[in-house]
Design an enzyme around this catalytic site. Structure first.
Site, short mmCIF file in Angstrom:
data_model
loop_
_atom_site.label_atom_id
_atom_site.label_comp_id
_atom_site.label_asym_id
_atom_site.label_seq_id
_atom_site.Cartn_x
_atom_site.Cartn_y
_atom_site.Cartn_z
N SER A 80 8.34 5.01 23.34
CA SER A 80 9.17 4.04 22.62
C SER A 80 8.92 2.65 23.18
O SER A 80 9.22 2.40 24.36
CB SER A 80 10.65 4.38 22.75
OG SER A 80 11.43 3.24 22.41
N HIS A 88 6.68 5.07 18.99
CA HIS A 88 8.03 5.03 18.42
C HIS A 88 8.54 3.59 18.46
O HIS A 88 8.45 2.94 19.50
CB HIS A 88 8.93 5.95 19.23
CG HIS A 88 10.32 6.12 18.70
ND1 HIS A 88 10.61 6.95 17.64
CD2 HIS A 88 11.49 5.59 19.10
CE1 HIS A 88 11.91 6.92 17.41
NE2 HIS A 88 12.48 6.10 18.27
N ASP A 139 11.73 1.19 17.73
CA ASP A 139 13.18 1.16 17.50
C ASP A 139 13.64 -0.16 16.90
O ASP A 139 13.52 -1.20 17.55
CB ASP A 139 13.91 1.36 18.83
CG ASP A 139 13.79 2.79 19.34
OD1 ASP A 139 13.33 2.96 20.49
OD2 ASP A 139 14.11 3.70 18.58
N MET A 182 16.82 -2.25 15.63
CA MET A 182 18.29 -2.30 15.72
C MET A 182 18.77 -3.63 15.14
O MET A 182 18.17 -4.67 15.43
CB MET A 182 18.74 -2.17 17.17
CG MET A 182 18.24 -0.88 17.83
SD MET A 182 18.74 -0.79 19.55
CE MET A 182 17.84 0.68 20.09
N HIS A 224 11.96 3.88 13.72
CA HIS A 224 13.32 4.43 13.78
C HIS A 224 14.30 3.31 13.45
O HIS A 224 14.54 2.43 14.27
CB HIS A 224 13.56 4.98 15.20
CG HIS A 224 14.92 5.53 15.44
ND1 HIS A 224 15.38 5.81 16.72
CD2 HIS A 224 15.94 5.83 14.59
CE1 HIS A 224 16.63 6.28 16.62
NE2 HIS A 224 16.98 6.29 15.35
N MET A 281 17.76 1.83 13.05
CA MET A 281 19.18 1.93 13.42
C MET A 281 19.85 0.69 12.83
O MET A 281 20.19 -0.25 13.55
CB MET A 281 19.31 2.01 14.94
CG MET A 281 18.87 3.34 15.49
SD MET A 281 18.44 3.28 17.24
CE MET A 281 16.74 2.69 17.12
N MET A 307 19.32 12.90 17.81
CA MET A 307 19.54 11.95 18.90
C MET A 307 20.16 12.69 20.10
O MET A 307 21.13 13.42 19.94
CB MET A 307 20.46 10.81 18.47
CG MET A 307 19.87 9.87 17.46
SD MET A 307 18.32 9.11 17.99
CE MET A 307 18.82 8.21 19.45
N ASP A 339 15.26 12.25 20.78
CA ASP A 339 15.14 10.87 21.23
C ASP A 339 16.31 10.49 22.13
O ASP A 339 17.46 10.52 21.70
CB ASP A 339 15.14 9.97 19.98
CG ASP A 339 14.91 8.50 20.28
OD1 ASP A 339 15.04 7.70 19.33
OD2 ASP A 339 14.59 8.16 21.43
C1 DX5 Z 1 17.82 4.52 21.52
C2 DX5 Z 1 16.45 4.61 20.94
C3 DX5 Z 1 15.48 5.37 21.79
C4 DX5 Z 1 15.28 4.79 23.17
C5 DX5 Z 1 14.84 5.89 24.11
O1 DX5 Z 1 18.74 4.16 20.57
O2 DX5 Z 1 16.47 5.17 19.65
O3 DX5 Z 1 14.23 5.51 21.13
O4 DX5 Z 1 14.33 3.78 23.15
O5 DX5 Z 1 14.77 5.39 25.40
P1 DX5 Z 1 14.91 6.33 26.68
O6 DX5 Z 1 13.74 7.28 26.62
O7 DX5 Z 1 14.80 5.35 27.81
O8 DX5 Z 1 16.21 7.03 26.61
ZN ZN Z 2 14.49 5.71 18.81
#
Ligand code: DX5
Ligand code: ZN
Length: 214
Positions: free
Chosen positions: A6, A31, A33, A35, A64, A66, A138, A176
């Site tokens: 990620s 990956h 993320d 947000m 991903h 969010m 998750m 994840d």
């Molecule tokens: C959290 C993200 C994850 C995060 C994982 O909301 O969706 O992808 O980056 O990070 P680690 O592996 O550090 O928990």
């Molecule tokens: Zn993620």
């Protein structure tokens, strides 16, 4: 086992260097993320950063989302090079809206995943096994990297695996949050196909960390 680092945890001062190490590693996905500060209490990056990742890597780009209104973001991430887009069921008002969105993303030529947060009833994935390419369980509350793995995710992965086998469809299970060389064995035993790891990979020796998850 597919490994998906990620980039939320990448060191942006060493962006190209660290991505190059990921390219040389056994990871086959990246990956990404996204947000929006509404669906989760954090703000990350947009399509321009995905374009930068795409310029530096041929790996499968796994986005991903969010975000509160995922439909608004699909076209821009498909155009930026996403191979797969995963959105959260909790961001949808009705299941039918989620089904329509899955159809829309497929029509854009992109693979589709659906994700649920740790406290969302696992049965809510039942309807979607017939429609998606991936189900993301998750194992932390979404919003931040570096959180601790929630063990309950293993039961939810096993439940999802059973539903997928019953459906006879080719659907991947992704986990994840909080994945490292200790927690990897629990999710492997539960039957996961794709593991995301951020802080464990980018805060350590990247090649060794990825190797230890294989
Ligand atoms: C959290 C993200 C994850 C995060 C994982 O909301 O969706 O992808 O980056 O990070 P680690 O592996 O550090 O928990
Ligand atoms: Zn993620």
């Amino acid at each position: 086992m597919v490994i998906a680092p990620s980039v939320l945890s990448i060191d942006f001062n060493k962006f190209k260097e660290q991505l190059e190490l990921v390219n040389q590693s056994k990871a086959t996905w990246i990956h990404f993320d996204v947000m929006d500060g509404h669906f989760v209490p954090n703000l990350t990056f947009g399509p321009d950063i995905l374009k930068a990742v795409k310029r530096s890597s041929d790996l499968f780009l796994d986005v991903h989302l969010m975000v509160k209104d995922p439909r608004r973001f699909i076209k821009m991430f498909v155009e930026a090079g996403a191979h797969q887009i995963t959105f959260h069921l909790e961001a949808m008002e009705h299941e039918n809206d989620a089904i329509k969105l899955i159809k829309y993303i497929h029509e854009m030529g992109c693979k589709v995943g659906i994700s649920i947060k740790p406290n969302t009833p696992i049965e809510s994935i039942d309807l979607f096994v017939e429609h998606v390419d991936l189900i993301l369980i998750m194992s932390v509350e979404p919003g931040f990297g570096g959180q601790s793995f929630m063990m309950d995710a293993t039961k939810r992965i096993a439940y999802t695996k059973k539903k997928i086998i019953e459906s006879n469809r080719d659907v991947l299970i992704q986990v994840d949050g909080g994945i490292n060389d200790k927690t990897i064995k629990y999710v492997k035993e539960a039957g996961v196909d794709v593991v995301v790891a951020g802080s464990y990979i980018f805060n350590n020796d990247i090649l060794k960390a990825i190797e230890s998850l294989c």
